[in-house]
Enzyme design. Structure first.
Site, PDB file in Angstrom:
ATOM      1  N   HIS A   1       3.891 -15.514  -7.914  1.00  0.00           N
ATOM      2  CA  HIS A   1       4.969 -15.943  -7.017  1.00  0.00           C
ATOM      3  C   HIS A   1       4.376 -16.240  -5.644  1.00  0.00           C
ATOM      4  O   HIS A   1       3.215 -15.893  -5.379  1.00  0.00           O
ATOM      5  CB  HIS A   1       6.009 -14.822  -6.867  1.00  0.00           C
ATOM      6  CG  HIS A   1       5.466 -13.647  -6.110  1.00  0.00           C
ATOM      7  ND1 HIS A   1       4.683 -12.682  -6.711  1.00  0.00           N
ATOM      8  CD2 HIS A   1       5.519 -13.307  -4.798  1.00  0.00           C
ATOM      9  CE1 HIS A   1       4.306 -11.796  -5.801  1.00  0.00           C
ATOM     10  NE2 HIS A   1       4.791 -12.155  -4.619  1.00  0.00           N
TER      11      HIS A   1
ATOM     12  N   HIS B   1       0.892 -18.322   0.287  1.00  0.00           N
ATOM     13  CA  HIS B   1      -0.203 -18.209  -0.686  1.00  0.00           C
ATOM     14  C   HIS B   1       0.313 -17.570  -1.965  1.00  0.00           C
ATOM     15  O   HIS B   1       1.273 -16.793  -1.937  1.00  0.00           O
ATOM     16  CB  HIS B   1      -1.340 -17.355  -0.104  1.00  0.00           C
ATOM     17  CG  HIS B   1      -0.965 -15.938   0.156  1.00  0.00           C
ATOM     18  ND1 HIS B   1      -0.248 -15.553   1.277  1.00  0.00           N
ATOM     19  CD2 HIS B   1      -1.149 -14.813  -0.570  1.00  0.00           C
ATOM     20  CE1 HIS B   1      -0.029 -14.250   1.230  1.00  0.00           C
ATOM     21  NE2 HIS B   1      -0.566 -13.765   0.111  1.00  0.00           N
TER      22      HIS B   1
HETATM   23  P1  ATP Z   1       1.062  -3.362  -4.760  1.00  0.00           P
HETATM   24  O1  ATP Z   1       1.508  -3.150  -3.343  1.00  0.00           O
HETATM   25  O2  ATP Z   1       1.509  -2.305  -5.703  1.00  0.00           O
HETATM   26  O3  ATP Z   1      -0.345  -3.727  -4.894  1.00  0.00           O
HETATM   27  P2  ATP Z   1       2.356  -5.876  -4.573  1.00  0.00           P
HETATM   28  O4  ATP Z   1       1.735  -6.005  -3.229  1.00  0.00           O
HETATM   29  O5  ATP Z   1       2.280  -7.008  -5.532  1.00  0.00           O
HETATM   30  O6  ATP Z   1       1.847  -4.634  -5.332  1.00  0.00           O
HETATM   31  P3  ATP Z   1       4.702  -5.286  -3.098  1.00  0.00           P
HETATM   32  O7  ATP Z   1       3.873  -4.459  -2.164  1.00  0.00           O
HETATM   33  O8  ATP Z   1       6.040  -4.789  -3.490  1.00  0.00           O
HETATM   34  O9  ATP Z   1       3.910  -5.552  -4.427  1.00  0.00           O
HETATM   35  O10 ATP Z   1       4.833  -6.707  -2.436  1.00  0.00           O
HETATM   36  C1  ATP Z   1       5.698  -7.697  -2.925  1.00  0.00           C
HETATM   37  C2  ATP Z   1       5.273  -9.010  -2.328  1.00  0.00           C
HETATM   38  O11 ATP Z   1       5.379  -8.952  -0.905  1.00  0.00           O
HETATM   39  C3  ATP Z   1       3.815  -9.376  -2.595  1.00  0.00           C
HETATM   40  O12 ATP Z   1       3.729 -10.792  -2.638  1.00  0.00           O
HETATM   41  C4  ATP Z   1       3.095  -8.866  -1.392  1.00  0.00           C
HETATM   42  O13 ATP Z   1       1.914  -9.591  -1.128  1.00  0.00           O
HETATM   43  C5  ATP Z   1       4.110  -9.121  -0.298  1.00  0.00           C
HETATM   44  N1  ATP Z   1       3.979  -8.140   0.771  1.00  0.00           N
HETATM   45  C6  ATP Z   1       3.913  -6.807   0.637  1.00  0.00           C
HETATM   46  N2  ATP Z   1       3.837  -6.193   1.830  1.00  0.00           N
HETATM   47  C7  ATP Z   1       3.858  -7.166   2.757  1.00  0.00           C
HETATM   48  C8  ATP Z   1       3.811  -7.193   4.176  1.00  0.00           C
HETATM   49  N3  ATP Z   1       3.737  -6.077   4.898  1.00  0.00           N
HETATM   50  N4  ATP Z   1       3.861  -8.391   4.779  1.00  0.00           N
HETATM   51  C9  ATP Z   1       3.947  -9.523   4.083  1.00  0.00           C
HETATM   52  N5  ATP Z   1       3.997  -9.575   2.740  1.00  0.00           N
HETATM   53  C10 ATP Z   1       3.951  -8.422   2.081  1.00  0.00           C
END
Ligand code: ATP
Ligand code: MG
Length: 172
Positions: free
Chosen positions: A41, A123
């Site tokens: 995504h 991205h």
């Molecule tokens: P994990 O954190 O378990 O490695 P993940 O990053 O895929 O998994 P989430 O942390 O729930 O899952 O993030 C969901 C989406 O939001 C992902 O695309 C992640 O890159 C993005 N994301 C997470 N935290 C942030 C942030 N602080 N700022 C911008 N984007 C974020």
């Protein structure tokens, strides 16, 4: 009760298969963990843990967005060494994409939802825990006709994180 939520562009099944193919291609050249096909995504705005009042406000903001459909051409692979991810992105960010993100951010601020203040860098993460910067390689451009955007819940389970689309809105 809160839910971990983010707004995202969500590929349809055909596009998802192409993107999974790209991830495997790219992944065959470096060490790391390929993102599960179902998880591919592009995040628009990360919301974090929201209570139901904030979620409702976020959905009202989304419903009020007026933004044209656009085509996003994924034509480059990049690497960020701090999160150690390999991603697919675009040389040319469509104006409509930036204005969609701006519109969401502005509305969400009025909901009182705290947001990060980093410049938006669209991205699509292909691989995580990538050992080292891969050699530059051209990719066959993938055109994504973006007709809708989604509110997605991030759920962490024993097999890692999974995502669930909880609502979506049409552009144009
Ligand atoms: P994990 O954190 O378990 O490695 P993940 O990053 O895929 O998994 P989430 O942390 O729930 O899952 O993030 C969901 C989406 O939001 C992902 O695309 C992640 O890159 C993005 N994301 C997470 N935290 C942030 C942030 N602080 N700022 C911008 N984007 C974020
Ligand atoms: Mg995360």
């Amino acid at each position: 009760m809160t839910q971990r939520l983010f707004f995202a562009l969500w590929p349809d099944d055909a596009l998802r298969r192409r993107l999974a193919g790209l991830a495997e291609d790219v992944g065959s050249r470096v060490t790391g963990r390929i993102v599960a096909a179902d998880n591919l995504h592009i995040t628009l705005v990360f919301l974090g843990a929201l209570n139901s009042a904030h979620r409702q406000c976020a959905e009202e903001v989304a419903a009020a967005i007026r933004c044209e459909q656009f085509t996003l051409t994924l034509d480059r692979v990049g690497y960020w060494s701090t999160p150690r991810i390999l991603w697919a992105g675009s040389m040319q960010i469509p104006e409509a994409l930036q204005s969609l993100v701006d519109g969401l951010q502005t509305g969400l601020a009025s909901c009182g939802i705290p947001l990060e203040n980093r410049p938006y860098q669209p991205h699509l993460t292909l691989m995580r825990k990538v050992g080292r910067r891969p050699a530059a390689a051209a990719i066959d451009p993938i055109s994504w006709s973006v007709e809708r955007f989604c509110l997605v819940e991030s759920v962490s389970g024993s097999n890692g994180v999974s995502y669930r689309v909880v609502a979506s809105w049409r552009l144009g």
